[in-house]
Write an enzyme that holds these catalytic residues in place. Structure first.
Site, PDB file in Angstrom:
ATOM      1  N   SER A   1       0.862  -1.177   0.000  1.00  0.00           N
ATOM      2  CA  SER A   1       0.000   0.000   0.000  1.00  0.00           C
ATOM      3  C   SER A   1       0.900   1.228   0.000  1.00  0.00           C
ATOM      4  CB  SER A   1      -0.875   0.009   1.258  1.00  0.00           C
ATOM      5  OG  SER A   1      -1.482   1.274   1.467  1.00  0.00           O
TER       6      SER A   1
ATOM      7  N   TYR B   1      -1.564  -0.515  10.422  1.00  0.00           N
ATOM      8  CA  TYR B   1      -1.525  -0.848   9.003  1.00  0.00           C
ATOM      9  C   TYR B   1      -0.152  -0.541   8.407  1.00  0.00           C
ATOM     10  CZ  TYR B   1      -3.344  -1.262   4.214  1.00  0.00           C
ATOM     11  OH  TYR B   1      -3.569  -1.632   2.910  1.00  0.00           O
TER      12      TYR B   1
ATOM     13  N   ILE C   1      -7.701   3.327  -4.934  1.00  0.00           N
ATOM     14  CA  ILE C   1      -8.253   2.498  -6.008  1.00  0.00           C
ATOM     15  C   ILE C   1      -9.776   2.465  -5.895  1.00  0.00           C
ATOM     16  CG2 ILE C   1      -8.194   0.241  -7.110  1.00  0.00           C
ATOM     17  CD1 ILE C   1      -5.509   1.780  -7.149  1.00  0.00           C
TER      18      ILE C   1
END
Length: 238
Positions: free
Chosen positions: A131, A144, A177
């Site tokens: 990411s 994350y 996205i």
């Protein structure tokens, strides 16, 4: 049909980016096996075969790895992932560990499972979906980002050790996205705000991610290994 005769394994293939990747490989002749967290319906023909695996359960990660050891796949794409957003001081230990297990431990164990057969064949491709938050970060992304920065480091070490064996391993770091999840979480106003920060001035499409994954996994890629490639419309570079 660049992948005719190739066995491809894609985690998180039931929706979003993972589904687009699985369909792209299938369209080019690959025999595609994908993972999903629940039983599939007969109408879902994204993959030729499915493995039901919830990576929040360590036993199911290990079971999936055992399956891969017997499969001798040519290409592994680790796409399954989770994200839990929280202020740093409020992150619960269990939540932090869960994110690391799904986003890092699962890819690690699956990579371990496929490397021996790839070494024997002197050919293999591994693409770990990271990411932009594994290249940069922002507030409330500690769990994350920790997992995705670590995924990059793991991939780099794997490439350093096994590129000479014909195994090219890379990370691909998508930006914003256009998936169902993105639209549900952000809404149109949130998307408009994000798009204003992207030089290309639009969201990326899952199929655009899939096309780059296919190239990284193909014979055409003969010299790219150990990289963390951003597909983000320029967001992380300006």
């Amino acid at each position: 049909m660049r992948f005719t005769g190739k066995k491809v394994f894609v985690t998180g293939a039931s929706r979003g980016i993972g589904k687009a990747i699985a369909l792209a490989f299938k369209s080019e002749g690959a025999l595609v096996t994908g993972t999903r967290t629940s039983a599939h319906t007969t109408q879902d023909n994204t993959c030729h075969e499915w493995v039901v695996a919830d990576f929040t359960q360590l036993a199911q990660i290990k079971s999936c790895a055992e399956y891969l050891k017997q499969s001798e796949v040519d290409v592994l794409v680790n796409c399954a992932g989770i994200n839990k957003i929280s202020p740093f001081v409020d992150i619960k230990t269990d939540d932090f560990q869960s994110v690391q297990q799904v986003n890092l431990l699962a890819p690690f164990l699956l990579c371990q499972a496929v490397v021996p057969s790839m070494v024997r064949k002197r050919w293999g491709r591994i693409v770990n979906i990271s990411s932009i938050w594994g290249k940069i970060s922002k507030k409330h992304r500690a769990s994350y980002s920790a997992s995705k920065f670590a995924l990059d480091g793991m991939t780099l070490s794997l490439a350093a050790e096994h590129s000479a064996d014909g195994i090219l391993a890379n990370c691909l770091a998508p930006g914003f996205i256009d998936t169902e999840l993105t639209r549900r979480v952000l809404g149109q106003s949130g998307i408009d705000e994000l798009v204003s920060q992207v030089p290309i001035q639009r969201l990326g499409q899952p199929e655009e991610v899939a096309r780059l994954v296919l190239w990284l996994a193909s014979e055409e890629n003969s010299y790219v290994s150990g990289q963390n490639l951003a597909l983000d419309g320029g967001f992380t570079r300006v």
